[in-house]
Scaffold this active site. Structure first.
Site, short mmCIF file in Angstrom:
data_model
loop_
_atom_site.label_atom_id
_atom_site.label_comp_id
_atom_site.label_asym_id
_atom_site.label_seq_id
_atom_site.Cartn_x
_atom_site.Cartn_y
_atom_site.Cartn_z
N LYS A 112 42.79 32.79 35.27
CA LYS A 112 42.06 32.18 36.38
C LYS A 112 41.85 30.69 36.18
CE LYS A 112 40.53 36.43 38.20
NZ LYS A 112 40.84 37.58 37.37
C1 LIG Z 1 41.53 38.70 37.69
C2 LIG Z 1 42.32 39.41 36.62
C3 LIG Z 1 43.38 40.29 36.92
C4 LIG Z 1 43.74 40.67 38.34
O1 LIG Z 1 44.30 39.61 39.07
P1 LIG Z 1 44.39 39.71 40.67
O2 LIG Z 1 44.87 38.36 41.11
O3 LIG Z 1 43.00 40.01 41.14
O4 LIG Z 1 45.36 40.80 40.99
C5 LIG Z 1 44.10 40.83 35.87
N1 LIG Z 1 43.79 40.56 34.58
C6 LIG Z 1 42.77 39.72 34.25
C7 LIG Z 1 42.47 39.49 32.82
C8 LIG Z 1 42.01 39.12 35.25
O5 LIG Z 1 40.99 38.30 34.90
#
Ligand SMILES: *Cc1c(COP(=O)(O)O)cnc(C)c1O
Length: 464
Positions: A112
């Site tokens: 993120k």
């Molecule tokens: C947010 C997240 C996901 C999922 O990603 P999306 O874009 O919501 O499909 C997978 N793994 C981790 C570690 C995350 O923080």
């Protein structure tokens, strides 16, 4: 570049308008009115660019002339300077033809950071230019909250409020949020679960009359287009390293809200040769059931070792469905409105179309732990439970061994030590910059599970 809503009920918007909001007023999500198309020659010419230069090439068309190139370059470069690996998104090899894209080298150890570091700086740029202030409001089950706080805390023109479910996030995740200090940063621990937090946030966006005039709410979760846009870049970066555009590649993506994999789908549509996109789910498997059996229906939520994927309905899937329905906003709206009350399917022809692009596998907790242990035994690498779901799903789906398969490693294993221990391994240390996490002072306020309690808090603490 102009953006339109998947529900077709509002006029086209600029990049800046889309950046400064959440859902479209008609309840839809914003998508670009048209997608840049890249030729093989153009993609090939990017081979030797560093990560930031590549990012600039890819995102510039989505912003158009709204932000001058020099300013955009500065935003991107300073964002990725925060990462602790010179390649930003390094690729490592697990076995022949099997790779892992390490997306956990940012400040909060999850993918993120790729988007939220940039989002914070984009907001700052636009708000200074407009002499405007905004309120960021978001709900988190763990990773989004810390990445958003870390990405936006320096902005003097935002107040940021992050809701997490009280006593239901891991201690590392909580401390990553609550030890961020700043007089524009507020952590609210809601006496409820993640769905309650999300419901409150949605209701606050729908009626913003509690805010002072001139102020507005901005979303930091992946309904915000800017997040998707920044995630397109690492698909190109990884594929170029393995010989694209001459060589096709496949990706396996641990999926929750479908934001990350939707960015991969856009990369493919822009011209990157992606053969398969593997939608890797844990036992919250609505997408697996839809892709493998044309059944789209909501079930009960399961709490798993991969909590960032514990989601009932993936919000960004609507962006893909909009394409599958050939941009027919009316058909999409009626489909989305029925979800929750009945089990849905699409026509045989549409389902086959979907399956030319996506495959899916579901991985339960036991298999997740087995995979963590197996990858460690085979390669000496410790992977987090979300990554393990991705690796296992790739192995289950990949019949075509001639195409390199790249699993997105979405978080650092130190964030999810519970699963690592359950796999029979020693919990890894936090990286050096987080080593004092357990000594730092925490700041958060426990609030009742009620919309009015949250809006009253936001109202009295925002600096407008
Ligand atoms: C947010 C997240 C996901 C999922 O990603 P999306 O874009 O919501 O499909 C997978 N793994 C981790 C570690 C995350 O923080």
């Amino acid at each position: 570049m102009k953006y339109k809503s998947t529900r077709g009920g509002c006029s086209d918007q600029s990049f800046e308008q889309v950046l400064l909001t959440g859902l479209a007023p008609d309840g839809g999500l914003y998508v670009p009115a048209e997608l840049p198309q890249l030729s093989e020659q153009e993609i090939a010419s990017w081979k030797d660019l560093n990560y930031s230069d590549l990012a600039l090439k890819i995102i510039a068309p989505f912003i158009g002339d709204e932000i001058p190139e020099d300013a955009l370059r500065e935003i991107i470069e300073s964002s990725y300077a925060e990462f602790d690996h010179p390649e930003v998104a390094p690729l490592s090899i697990l076995a022949e033809g099997e790779y892992m894209l390490e997306l956990y080298h940012g400040p909060t150890l999850a993918f993120k950071d790729f988007a939220l570091q940039v989002l914070g700086r984009l907001l700052d740029y636009v708000l200074v230019k407009n002499d405007q202030r905004v309120v960021i409001l978001g709900a988190t089950s763990g990773d989004t909250g810390s990445a958003a706080l870390e990405g936006c805390r320096h902005s003097e023109r935002v107040d940021i409020f992050i809701l997490h479910p009280h006593q239901r996030v891991s201690e590392v995740q909580r401390r990553q949020m609550t030890t961020v200090s700043g007089d524009n940063v507020f952590n609210l621990a809601v006496e409820g679960n993640f769905d309650d937090c999300q419901r409150i946030v949605k209701a606050a966006f729908a009626d913003q009359s509690f805010l002072p005039e001139q102020s507005q709410l901005v979303a930091v979760n992946s309904i915000n287009w800017a997040r998707i846009m920044m995630q397109i870049v690492y698909y190109f970066s990884a594929a170029l390293k393995l010989g694209a555009p001459q060589q096709a590649v496949s990706f396996s993506v641990p999926t929750g809200n479908f934001g990350d994999i939707y960015a991969g789908y856009l990369a493919k549509r822009m011209g990157l040769p992606i053969k398969q996109l593997v939608v890797a789910t844990n036992s919250n498997d609505i997408l697996y059931r839809f892709i493998s059996g044309n059944e789209y229906s909501v079930t009960e939520l399961n709490h798993t070792y991969s909590p960032s994927m514990d989601i009932l309905v993936s919000s960004n899937f609507e962006r893909y469905l909009f394409d599958l329905f050939d941009g027919d906003a009316e058909a999409l709206t009626s489909f989305m409105e029925k979800l929750g009350s009945e089990s849905l399917s699409v026509s045989e022809q549409k389902w086959q179309q979907l399956k030319t692009c996506f495959v899916s596998a579901r991985v339960d907790d036991e298999t997740t732990c087995e995979t963590i242990a197996q990858v460690y035994a085979d390669t000496g690498k410790l992977v987090d439970p979300h990554t393990a779901v991705g690796i296992r799903a790739a192995r289950d789906c990949n019949a075509d061994k001639a195409t390199p398969m790249i699993t997105l490693s979405t978080a650092h294993p130190a964030k999810f030590s519970e699963a690592i221990k359950a796999a029979g391994l020693a919990a890894p240390d936090l990286p050096p910059h987080l080593q004092d996490l357990f000594e730092k002072e925490e700041h958060y306020t426990v609030v009742p599970n009620r919309l009015d309690a949250v809006t009253a808090f936001v109202k009295s603490h925002s600096h407008n």
